[in-house]
Design a protein around this motif. Structure first.
Motif, PDB file in Angstrom:
ATOM      1  N   GLU A 107      34.664  40.877  45.804  1.00 47.95           N
ATOM      2  CA  GLU A 107      33.932  40.153  44.744  1.00 47.95           C
ATOM      3  C   GLU A 107      34.855  39.928  43.549  1.00 47.95           C
ATOM      4  OE1 GLU A 107      29.414  41.872  45.271  1.00 47.95           O
ATOM      5  OE2 GLU A 107      30.991  43.249  44.637  1.00 47.95           O
ATOM      6  N   LEU A 108      35.645  40.942  43.244  1.00 48.72           N
ATOM      7  CA  LEU A 108      36.538  40.862  42.093  1.00 48.72           C
ATOM      8  C   LEU A 108      37.671  39.857  42.346  1.00 48.72           C
ATOM      9  CD1 LEU A 108      36.790  42.038  39.317  1.00 48.72           C
ATOM     10  CD2 LEU A 108      37.947  44.028  40.270  1.00 48.72           C
ATOM     11  N   MET A 109      38.221  39.869  43.569  1.00 53.49           N
ATOM     12  CA  MET A 109      39.295  38.900  43.877  1.00 53.49           C
ATOM     13  C   MET A 109      38.763  37.469  43.786  1.00 53.49           C
ATOM     14  SD  MET A 109      41.715  40.547  46.838  1.00 53.49           S
ATOM     15  CE  MET A 109      40.650  41.722  47.646  1.00 53.49           C
ATOM     16  N   ASP A 110      37.515  37.255  44.227  1.00 52.29           N
ATOM     17  CA  ASP A 110      36.906  35.920  44.115  1.00 52.29           C
ATOM     18  C   ASP A 110      36.736  35.512  42.651  1.00 52.29           C
ATOM     19  OD1 ASP A 110      36.757  35.376  46.781  1.00 52.29           O
ATOM     20  OD2 ASP A 110      34.567  35.497  46.942  1.00 52.29           O
ATOM     21  N   LEU A 111      36.414  36.481  41.799  1.00 50.07           N
ATOM     22  CA  LEU A 111      36.239  36.177  40.371  1.00 50.07           C
ATOM     23  C   LEU A 111      37.590  35.859  39.724  1.00 50.07           C
ATOM     24  CD1 LEU A 111      34.275  36.290  37.797  1.00 50.07           C
ATOM     25  CD2 LEU A 111      35.226  38.571  37.462  1.00 50.07           C
ATOM     26  N   ILE A 112      38.587  36.661  40.030  1.00 49.02           N
ATOM     27  CA  ILE A 112      39.921  36.492  39.433  1.00 49.02           C
ATOM     28  C   ILE A 112      40.552  35.182  39.880  1.00 49.02           C
ATOM     29  CG2 ILE A 112      42.292  37.407  39.546  1.00 49.02           C
ATOM     30  CD1 ILE A 112      40.951  40.219  39.778  1.00 49.02           C
ATOM     31  N   GLY A 113      40.343  34.832  41.154  1.00 49.13           N
ATOM     32  CA  GLY A 113      41.039  33.701  41.781  1.00 49.13           C
ATOM     33  C   GLY A 113      42.025  34.283  42.783  1.00 49.13           C
ATOM     34  N   ILE A 114      41.890  33.906  44.053  1.00 50.30           N
ATOM     35  CA  ILE A 114      42.759  34.479  45.095  1.00 50.30           C
ATOM     36  C   ILE A 114      44.217  34.109  44.799  1.00 50.30           C
ATOM     37  CG2 ILE A 114      43.176  34.653  47.614  1.00 50.30           C
ATOM     38  CD1 ILE A 114      40.284  35.452  46.804  1.00 50.30           C
ATOM     39  N   ASP A 115      44.440  32.882  44.293  1.00 51.15           N
ATOM     40  CA  ASP A 115      45.804  32.439  43.971  1.00 51.15           C
ATOM     41  C   ASP A 115      46.405  33.277  42.850  1.00 51.15           C
ATOM     42  OD1 ASP A 115      43.865  31.360  42.252  1.00 51.15           O
ATOM     43  OD2 ASP A 115      45.003  29.528  41.849  1.00 51.15           O
ATOM     44  N   LYS A 165      34.550  27.434  44.854  1.00 48.31           N
ATOM     45  CA  LYS A 165      33.236  27.693  45.483  1.00 48.31           C
ATOM     46  C   LYS A 165      33.342  28.347  46.860  1.00 48.31           C
ATOM     47  CE  LYS A 165      30.586  24.224  42.930  1.00 48.31           C
ATOM     48  NZ  LYS A 165      30.675  25.026  41.712  1.00 48.31           N
ATOM     49  N   ARG A 166      34.568  28.648  47.308  1.00 45.57           N
ATOM     50  CA  ARG A 166      34.741  29.396  48.567  1.00 45.57           C
ATOM     51  C   ARG A 166      35.885  30.375  48.448  1.00 45.57           C
ATOM     52  NH1 ARG A 166      35.825  25.940  53.445  1.00 45.57           N
ATOM     53  NH2 ARG A 166      36.006  27.938  54.495  1.00 45.57           N
ATOM     54  N   GLY A 167      35.612  31.611  48.851  1.00 39.77           N
ATOM     55  CA  GLY A 167      36.640  32.640  48.845  1.00 39.77           C
ATOM     56  C   GLY A 167      36.252  33.613  49.938  1.00 39.77           C
ATOM     57  N   PHE A 168      36.177  34.885  49.596  1.00 38.60           N
ATOM     58  CA  PHE A 168      35.645  35.852  50.557  1.00 38.60           C
ATOM     59  C   PHE A 168      34.143  35.614  50.748  1.00 38.60           C
ATOM     60  CE2 PHE A 168      39.501  38.024  49.102  1.00 38.60           C
ATOM     61  CZ  PHE A 168      40.086  38.257  50.342  1.00 38.60           C
ATOM     62  N   TYR A 169      33.502  35.038  49.711  1.00 39.93           N
ATOM     63  CA  TYR A 169      32.086  34.664  49.779  1.00 39.93           C
ATOM     64  C   TYR A 169      31.964  33.167  49.529  1.00 39.93           C
ATOM     65  CZ  TYR A 169      31.203  39.689  49.235  1.00 39.93           C
ATOM     66  OH  TYR A 169      31.183  41.040  49.407  1.00 39.93           O
ATOM     67  N   SER A 170      30.782  32.621  49.826  1.00 42.84           N
ATOM     68  CA  SER A 170      30.526  31.209  49.535  1.00 42.84           C
ATOM     69  C   SER A 170      29.664  31.113  48.276  1.00 42.84           C
ATOM     70  CB  SER A 170      29.814  30.565  50.726  1.00 42.84           C
ATOM     71  OG  SER A 170      29.408  29.272  50.352  1.00 42.84           O
ATOM     72  N   TYR A 171      30.001  30.158  47.393  1.00 40.53           N
ATOM     73  CA  TYR A 171      29.250  29.984  46.126  1.00 40.53           C
ATOM     74  C   TYR A 171      28.620  28.598  46.062  1.00 40.53           C
ATOM     75  CZ  TYR A 171      31.961  34.127  45.168  1.00 40.53           C
ATOM     76  OH  TYR A 171      32.514  35.393  45.254  1.00 40.53           O
ATOM     77  N   GLU A 172      28.447  27.958  47.250  1.00 41.97           N
ATOM     78  CA  GLU A 172      27.864  26.600  47.280  1.00 41.97           C
ATOM     79  C   GLU A 172      26.432  26.652  46.770  1.00 41.97           C
ATOM     80  OE1 GLU A 172      29.493  24.010  47.775  1.00 41.97           O
ATOM     81  OE2 GLU A 172      31.275  24.601  48.933  1.00 41.97           O
TER      82      GLU A 172
END
Ligand code: NAD
Length: 283
Positions: free
Chosen positions: A229-237, A276-283
């Motif tokens: 969840e945290l990596m998705d918030l930070i930005g994977i890049d 809107k997509r990472g480890f989870y979907s935010y669509e």
């Protein structure tokens, strides 16, 4: 005295820092190479202030006054009026050194130059200017309007006066400054590398799913968010760039090694909440 703050980069961090500074009454000059990014930043700030009004944490007048304090620019020259700079462009040493070199020519002699880098050498960024004593790290956390901590990173040549001024500035922004030396990843991002790295290795080995690892970490450690969840918030890049930077600066120390899952997600453009997509979907 600092009254005008120039902010470089209007992404996740730059826009959040601009919001905090504008709400604290500073005149904010927000610069980005991308006009789209500037537009998105202003929309994001307005949305966030709107939510604060709905929750009765802010009045319409306070929000209007904060928005009125923010001026966006797609060239660097108008930032010549800044008393302090907070740079929040991409996590790339070459880009940051080039920006600081250009700023050196644009800014008044009294200006302080702070970088919000998560991991890069403040000493190296400072060396791109002719005023290394005025260059310092000011590492905010995501999201800047909510997170209180700011790591104040003292480069090899940073002066006591600069450290004192940015600690004072952080307090005026409602933050808690904590000083540390210039070391790869500073304190928080160094401690956090094994947290992400080990979670990615568990996932890569198929030990548990993203959801299960996040749930276990939240429940067992009392963390508000799990590692994914945290990596998705930070930005994977951004997180991948920070991991690579810490790994390289420690001469390929295995403890800090990035994981192929991170690289593949960056290649696929699934960067977390911002796409809107990472480890989870935010669509
Ligand atoms: N995302 C986080 O959780 C987090 C937390 C603390 C610190 N940081 C650091 O803050 C910095 C920015 O991260 P972010 O998450 O906001 O990234 P981001 O990708 O959301 O935004 C970066 C912005 O920089 C702009 N940019 C690129 N090159 C530029 C240049 N030469 N001049 C001006 N703007 C330029 C891009 O257009 C983009 O709008 C990085 O150094 C990062 O390590 C990030």
């Amino acid at each position: 005295m600092i009254s005008t703050i120039g902010i470089l980069g209007s992404g996740t961090m730059g826009s959040g820092i601009a919001q905090v500074a504008a709400l604290s009454g500073f005149n904010v000059l927000l610069y980005d190479v991308s006009a789209d990014a500037l537009q998105r930043a202003v929309e994001r700030i307005k949305d966030d202030l709107g939510r604060s009004i709905e929750k009765d944490r802010l009045t319409q007048q306070q929000a209007d006054s904060a928005i009125g304090n923010i001026h966006v620019h797609s060239t660097l020259n108008p930032l010549h009026r800044s008393d302090a700079i907070i740079e929040a462009a991409v996590e790339d040493l070459g880009v940051k050194r080039e920006l600081f070199k250009r700023l050196d020519d644009v800014l008044p002699s009294h200006a302080i130059l702070a970088t919000n880098t998560s991991s890069l050498s403040v000493t190296s960024i400072a060396a791109a200017t002719k005023r290394a004593p005025s260059v310092v790290g000011m590492h905010f956390f995501n999201p800047p309007p909510l997170m209180k901590l700011v790591e104040i990173v003292r480069g090899k040549q940073t002066s006591d006066e600069t450290v004192h001024l940015v600690c004072d500035l952080a307090q005026k922004l409602g933050k808690v400054p904590v000083q540390c030396k210039d070391t790869p990843g500073f304190i928080v991002n160094r401690v956090a590398r094994p947290f992400y790295g080990e979670s990615l290795r568990l996932l890569g080995e198929g030990v548990a799913s993203v959801e299960e690892i996040d749930r276990i970490v939240r429940l067992s450690g009392g963390f508000k968010m799990g590692p994914f969840e945290l990596m998705d918030l930070i930005g994977i890049d951004v997180n991948y760039a920070v991991t690579k930077s810490v790994y390289e600066q420690y001469f390929h120390e295995p403890r800090f090694r990035p994981h192929p899952i991170q690289r593949q997600m960056v290649e696929a453009g699934t960067l977390g909440r911002k796409t809107k997509r990472g480890f989870y979907s935010y669509e």
